[in-house]
Design a protein around this motif. Structure first.
Motif, PDB file in Angstrom:
ATOM      1  N   SER A   1       0.538  -1.355  -0.171  1.00 34.97           N
ATOM      2  CA  SER A   1       0.136   0.050   0.078  1.00 34.97           C
ATOM      3  C   SER A   1       0.704   0.966  -0.323  1.00 34.97           C
ATOM      4  CB  SER A   1      -0.766   0.523   1.513  1.00 34.97           C
ATOM      5  OG  SER A   1      -2.011  -0.849   1.146  1.00 34.97           O
ATOM      6  N   ASN A   2       1.306   2.196  -0.624  1.00 31.39           N
ATOM      7  CA  ASN A   2       0.812   3.961  -0.783  1.00 31.39           C
ATOM      8  C   ASN A   2       0.807   4.485   0.882  1.00 31.39           C
ATOM      9  OD1 ASN A   2       2.450   3.214  -3.230  1.00 31.39           O
ATOM     10  ND2 ASN A   2       0.645   4.276  -4.051  1.00 31.39           N
ATOM     11  N   VAL A   3       1.782   4.915   1.454  1.00 33.41           N
ATOM     12  CA  VAL A   3       1.456   5.620   2.405  1.00 33.41           C
ATOM     13  C   VAL A   3       1.783   7.614   2.012  1.00 33.41           C
ATOM     14  CG1 VAL A   3       1.119   6.119   4.651  1.00 33.41           C
ATOM     15  CG2 VAL A   3       1.574   3.680   4.364  1.00 33.41           C
ATOM     16  N   SER A   4       1.317   8.354   2.596  1.00 33.89           N
ATOM     17  CA  SER A   4       1.539   9.833   1.879  1.00 33.89           C
ATOM     18  C   SER A   4       1.332  10.256   3.589  1.00 33.89           C
ATOM     19  CB  SER A   4       0.951  10.504   1.043  1.00 33.89           C
ATOM     20  OG  SER A   4       1.381  11.543   0.927  1.00 33.89           O
ATOM     21  N   PHE A   5       2.548  11.073   3.230  1.00 33.35           N
ATOM     22  CA  PHE A   5       2.388  12.073   4.628  1.00 33.35           C
ATOM     23  C   PHE A   5       3.313  13.617   4.585  1.00 33.35           C
ATOM     24  CE2 PHE A   5       5.553   8.943   5.501  1.00 33.35           C
ATOM     25  CZ  PHE A   5       6.739   9.645   5.862  1.00 33.35           C
ATOM     26  N   ARG A   6       3.446  14.223   5.170  1.00 27.74           N
ATOM     27  CA  ARG A   6       4.557  15.611   4.763  1.00 27.74           C
ATOM     28  C   ARG A   6       4.826  15.860   6.479  1.00 27.74           C
ATOM     29  NH1 ARG A   6       2.226  18.534   1.564  1.00 27.74           N
ATOM     30  NH2 ARG A   6       0.074  18.658   0.706  1.00 27.74           N
TER      31      ARG A   6
ATOM     32  N   ALA B   1      17.386  12.864   6.551  1.00 30.49           N
ATOM     33  CA  ALA B   1      17.102  11.570   6.857  1.00 30.49           C
ATOM     34  C   ALA B   1      17.482  10.866   5.692  1.00 30.49           C
ATOM     35  CB  ALA B   1      15.133  11.054   7.032  1.00 30.49           C
ATOM     36  N   ASP B   2      17.430  11.588   4.717  1.00 29.75           N
ATOM     37  CA  ASP B   2      17.531  10.572   3.018  1.00 29.75           C
ATOM     38  C   ASP B   2      18.966  10.316   3.198  1.00 29.75           C
ATOM     39  OD1 ASP B   2      14.877  10.305   1.762  1.00 29.75           O
ATOM     40  OD2 ASP B   2      15.669  12.472   1.068  1.00 29.75           O
ATOM     41  N   ARG B   3      19.794  11.886   3.420  1.00 29.32           N
ATOM     42  CA  ARG B   3      21.598  11.089   3.641  1.00 29.32           C
ATOM     43  C   ARG B   3      21.860   9.997   4.810  1.00 29.32           C
ATOM     44  NH1 ARG B   3      21.243  16.707   3.138  1.00 29.32           N
ATOM     45  NH2 ARG B   3      21.397  17.389   5.147  1.00 29.32           N
ATOM     46  N   LEU B   4      21.774  10.316   6.102  1.00 26.22           N
ATOM     47  CA  LEU B   4      21.768   9.240   6.983  1.00 26.22           C
ATOM     48  C   LEU B   4      20.917   8.012   6.250  1.00 26.22           C
ATOM     49  CD1 LEU B   4      22.238   8.152   9.804  1.00 26.22           C
ATOM     50  CD2 LEU B   4      19.765   8.186  10.473  1.00 26.22           C
ATOM     51  N   PHE B   5      19.650   7.518   5.554  1.00 26.80           N
ATOM     52  CA  PHE B   5      19.989   6.335   5.033  1.00 26.80           C
ATOM     53  C   PHE B   5      20.403   5.714   4.233  1.00 26.80           C
ATOM     54  CE2 PHE B   5      15.528   7.485   6.772  1.00 26.80           C
ATOM     55  CZ  PHE B   5      15.828   7.617   7.721  1.00 26.80           C
ATOM     56  N   SER B   6      21.394   6.478   3.547  1.00 24.58           N
ATOM     57  CA  SER B   6      21.412   6.223   2.045  1.00 24.58           C
ATOM     58  C   SER B   6      23.216   5.429   3.334  1.00 24.58           C
ATOM     59  CB  SER B   6      22.235   7.707   1.330  1.00 24.58           C
ATOM     60  OG  SER B   6      22.593   7.630   0.231  1.00 24.58           O
ATOM     61  N   GLU B   7      24.104   6.780   3.768  1.00 30.29           N
ATOM     62  CA  GLU B   7      24.968   6.459   4.295  1.00 30.29           C
ATOM     63  C   GLU B   7      24.971   4.630   5.429  1.00 30.29           C
ATOM     64  OE1 GLU B   7      26.445   9.052   6.925  1.00 30.29           O
ATOM     65  OE2 GLU B   7      26.568  11.070   5.587  1.00 30.29           O
ATOM     66  N   LEU B   8      23.671   4.261   5.787  1.00 32.60           N
ATOM     67  CA  LEU B   8      23.665   3.083   6.186  1.00 32.60           C
ATOM     68  C   LEU B   8      23.398   1.601   5.107  1.00 32.60           C
ATOM     69  CD1 LEU B   8      21.370   4.122   8.983  1.00 32.60           C
ATOM     70  CD2 LEU B   8      23.726   3.439   9.195  1.00 32.60           C
ATOM     71  N   GLY B   9      22.832   2.310   3.435  1.00 31.99           N
ATOM     72  CA  GLY B   9      22.235   1.797   2.696  1.00 31.99           C
ATOM     73  C   GLY B   9      21.301   1.456   2.347  1.00 31.99           C
ATOM     74  N   LEU B  10      20.436   2.541   2.928  1.00 27.21           N
ATOM     75  CA  LEU B  10      18.727   2.347   2.931  1.00 27.21           C
ATOM     76  C   LEU B  10      18.277   3.202   2.413  1.00 27.21           C
ATOM     77  CD1 LEU B  10      18.469   0.935   6.673  1.00 27.21           C
ATOM     78  CD2 LEU B  10      18.404   0.049   4.891  1.00 27.21           C
TER      79      LEU B  10
ATOM     80  N   THR C   1      12.002   4.284   2.569  1.00 29.52           N
ATOM     81  CA  THR C   1      11.235   3.064   2.278  1.00 29.52           C
ATOM     82  C   THR C   1      10.806   2.169   2.925  1.00 29.52           C
ATOM     83  OG1 THR C   1       9.813   3.684  -0.199  1.00 29.52           O
ATOM     84  CG2 THR C   1       9.915   1.311   0.746  1.00 29.52           C
ATOM     85  N   THR C   2      12.548   1.690   2.829  1.00 31.24           N
ATOM     86  CA  THR C   2      13.275   0.109   3.558  1.00 31.24           C
ATOM     87  C   THR C   2      13.375   0.485   5.637  1.00 31.24           C
ATOM     88  OG1 THR C   2      14.401  -0.408   1.588  1.00 31.24           O
ATOM     89  CG2 THR C   2      14.802  -0.983   3.518  1.00 31.24           C
TER      90      THR C   2
END
Length: 92
Positions: A6-11, A20-29, A32-33
């Motif tokens: 299912s899709n979930v959308s929030f602001r 968060a994108d940078r952190l998760f990228s550093e963690l290989g995520l 969504t994951t």
């Protein structure tokens, strides 16, 4: 058998999302994951998987913070170029 999704959308604040994108990228995520990990852990624990508290500083801490801000703005307060210089003056 493939899981149904299912899709979930929030602001969310743009700066928070980017951090968060940078952190998760550093963690290989990806985002969504990371959210799936959070949700699965919340379900497993039956609660938010970290402590959620209101850390309201006490009067003494607030006074110290205000004093530090005042000192930081006061041009007459002596400044040190490094910790060693400050320690030398303390010892003299």
């Amino acid at each position: 058998m493939t899981a149904q999704t299912s899709n979930v959308s929030f602001r969310i604040d743009t700066n928070v999302k980017n951090q968060a994108d940078r952190l998760f990228s550093e963690l290989g995520l990806n985002m969504t994951t990371a959210f799936n990990i959070f949700l699965r852990q919340a379900i497993r624990e039956g609660s938010i998987p970290f402590s959620v508290t209101v850390n309201t500083p006490n009067a003494e801490t607030i006074a110290a913070l205000l004093e530090a801000e005042r000192i930081g703005r006061d041009p007459s307060v002596k400044r040190y170029s490094d910790v060693e210089e400050a320690l030398r003056e303390l010892k003299s």
